[in-house]
Design a protein around this motif. Structure first.
Motif, PDB file in Angstrom:
ATOM      1  N   TYR A 228      -3.883   1.459   4.340  1.00 24.71           N
ATOM      2  CA  TYR A 228      -2.509   1.815   3.997  1.00 24.71           C
ATOM      3  C   TYR A 228      -1.714   1.894   5.298  1.00 24.71           C
ATOM      4  CZ  TYR A 228       1.448   4.380   1.991  1.00 24.71           C
ATOM      5  OH  TYR A 228       2.704   4.766   1.588  1.00 24.71           O
TER       6      TYR A 228
ATOM      7  N   ASN B  11      10.994   4.935   7.029  1.00 25.18           N
ATOM      8  CA  ASN B  11      10.328   6.234   6.979  1.00 25.18           C
ATOM      9  C   ASN B  11       9.881   6.739   8.350  1.00 25.18           C
ATOM     10  OD1 ASN B  11       8.380   4.089   7.062  1.00 25.18           O
ATOM     11  ND2 ASN B  11       6.786   5.590   6.598  1.00 25.18           N
TER      12      ASN B  11
ATOM     13  N   ARG C  50      -0.177  -0.413  -3.798  1.00 25.35           N
ATOM     14  CA  ARG C  50      -0.652  -0.291  -2.421  1.00 25.35           C
ATOM     15  C   ARG C  50      -1.993   0.429  -2.382  1.00 25.35           C
ATOM     16  NH1 ARG C  50       4.032   1.907   1.381  1.00 25.35           N
ATOM     17  NH2 ARG C  50       2.652   0.901   2.919  1.00 25.35           N
TER      18      ARG C  50
ATOM     19  N   ASP D   5       1.035   3.180   7.430  1.00 25.67           N
ATOM     20  CA  ASP D   5       1.948   4.331   7.414  1.00 25.67           C
ATOM     21  C   ASP D   5       3.290   4.024   8.057  1.00 25.67           C
ATOM     22  OD1 ASP D   5       0.142   6.602   6.394  1.00 25.67           O
ATOM     23  OD2 ASP D   5      -1.067   5.745   8.013  1.00 25.67           O
TER      24      ASP D   5
ATOM     25  N   LYS E 110       8.453  -6.564   4.680  1.00 30.46           N
ATOM     26  CA  LYS E 110       7.811  -6.138   3.426  1.00 30.46           C
ATOM     27  C   LYS E 110       6.615  -7.010   3.080  1.00 30.46           C
ATOM     28  CE  LYS E 110      11.507  -3.871   0.819  1.00 30.46           C
ATOM     29  NZ  LYS E 110      12.276  -3.911  -0.448  1.00 30.46           N
TER      30      LYS E 110
ATOM     31  N   GLU F 290       8.440  -1.129   3.285  1.00 24.48           N
ATOM     32  CA  GLU F 290       7.475  -0.665   2.295  1.00 24.48           C
ATOM     33  C   GLU F 290       7.489  -1.587   1.076  1.00 24.48           C
ATOM     34  OE1 GLU F 290       7.831   3.397   1.276  1.00 24.48           O
ATOM     35  OE2 GLU F 290       7.947   4.102   3.363  1.00 24.48           O
TER      36      GLU F 290
END
Length: 410
Positions: free
Chosen positions: A230, A341, A132, A232, A217, A127
């Motif tokens: 975006y 995540n 973002r 996820d 990243k 991330e």
């Protein structure tokens, strides 16, 4: 009637009645210690006897011996018969309980294996810290195929024809988009690794260099900046893991449209549909020198192999066969690196979305990002239109002009 003379040897029922001093029979009632004296008026406990009442003169038979009735609980009926004389039903195994226990054990196995496999997957920080885009309706997965040789022995590198190149780049970059329920088809979009984009902090260069400069990243940040989507979930698969994953589903079927001989990829296959093991499938997915369209043709081959793996992994045999189920889950876990995540539910959603774009499902489409030429310069207008449809969570109106296999307009 005259009384019959009494035989002095025949005591008859004297044991019960007894005699008084005048020879007359009197009834003797034993007195218990609870209600009478030891020498009570009704007799004495010393007069109690255990003789049985004679029946039918059996006591007169020579050699007859009285046998007292057994005391205690009644004897059980003979095995297999009821006390009433009927046959007792045989005891049968409770198959319903056995089947239920087997199903519960199987359900536990189906849950425990992926949970265990998920616990062994390597996690990476993917991330970006920069600003973002807003959340995209639906789910966006960034699937990356790394060409890293890390962890491969010299023998494995020779077998896979990977060479000894250092550093890490990405041979494969794909966006897997799952729209909200009922809002359109699932999309699998290839971003050719030679696409010329703006890499933050680096400048205008090939998109796969973002991974080499800043790892997951920077790659995520670059993709988000170019698409406005975006991301996820980040999912990465290495060279060795790709081979193991294909072998876990007992190989895949590939259908090259021409004979392919690529020394660098170690690929020598004929034209037409044929079975391929992990090593052959890897060479097929990595080769680009045999295609007239270069990296565009390779992207088609990569989507083909991914769809085949997903299709075989989703077959009932992958669940019925415990060995294949275990190998598929553990092999997939060894092959992957995911963002911090990403959890079990995300992985299940990813597997379900990939199944839809396997090529045999009407619920998905595969394509290349819209490009203006074979130098992999993106067609800005068409690419923006495609990504806006994805941002809105509506892929019903994504036409072939925006989503074609080569990325070129029809």
């Amino acid at each position: 009637m005259a009384d019959r003379p009494r035989n002095p040897d025949d005591r008859g029922y004297d044991w019960l009645y007894g005699e008084n001093r005048d020879g007359e029979a009197t009834q003797r009632v034993p007195t218990s210690r609870r209600f009478g004296d030891r020498d009570g008026a009704w007799g004495s406990h010393r007069d109690l006897r255990t003789r049985a009442m004679p029946v039918g003169g059996r006591s007169d038979r020579p050699g007859y011996e009285h046998r007292a009735r057994p005391t205690g609980p009644p004897r059980p009926s003979p095995r297999g018969r009821r006390s009433g004389g009927g046959r007792r039903p045989r005891t049968r195994p409770r198959w319903g309980r056995v089947v239920l226990l087997v199903l519960l054990a199987w359900l536990l196995f189906l849950i425990a294996v992926p949970v265990y496999a998920m616990s062994t997957i390597d996690k990476v920080k993917a991330e970006p810290k920069s600003d973002r885009p807003d959340n995209t309706l639906g789910s966006v997965f960034l699937l990356v195929g790394s060409d890293s040789r890390e962890g491969l022995t010299a023998k494995e590198r020779k077998k896979l024809h990977t060479g000894n190149a250092g550093g890490e780049r990405t041979d494969t970059i794909l966006l897997l988009y799952e729209p909200p329920f009922g809002r359109g088809k699932t999309l699998l979009v290839s971003l050719p690794r030679d696409s010329i984009v703006e890499v933050p902090g680096v400048g205008t260069t090939k998109i796969n260099s973002a991974y080499a400069y800043g790892g997951p990243k920077l790659l995520v940040e670059t993709v988000e900046g170019e698409t406005g989507l975006y991301v996820d979930n980040y999912i990465e698969i290495g060279l060795g893991g790709f081979v193991n994953l294909v072998d876990a589903v007992d190989g895949v079927q590939i259908c090259p449209k021409q004979r392919m001989d690529d020394v660098k990829a170690g690929l020598h296959i004929k034209k037409g549909c044929q079975d391929a093991d992990g090593v052959t499938a890897l060479g097929y997915a990595r080769s680009r020198h045999t295609y007239s369209t270069g990296d565009i043709g390779r992207g088609e081959a990569q989507r083909e192999v991914i769809g085949q793996v997903a299709q075989k992994a989703a077959s009932p045999w992958s669940v019925i066969n415990p060995f294949r189920y275990f190998a598929l889950n553990t092999g997939g876990a060894d092959a992957l690196r995911v963002g911090e995540n990403v959890g079990p539910i995300d992985m299940a959603q990813f597997a379900w979305a990939v199944r839809k774009v396997s090529g045999r499902s009407e619920d998905g489409k595969t394509c290349t990002v819209p490009i203006a030429d074979l130098s992999v310069n993106w067609d800005t207008d068409r690419a923006r239109a495609l990504f806006e449809k994805m941002q809105e969570g509506d892929t019903h109106h994504v036409s072939k002009r925006l989503c074609s296999k080569t990325g070129l307009p029809y």
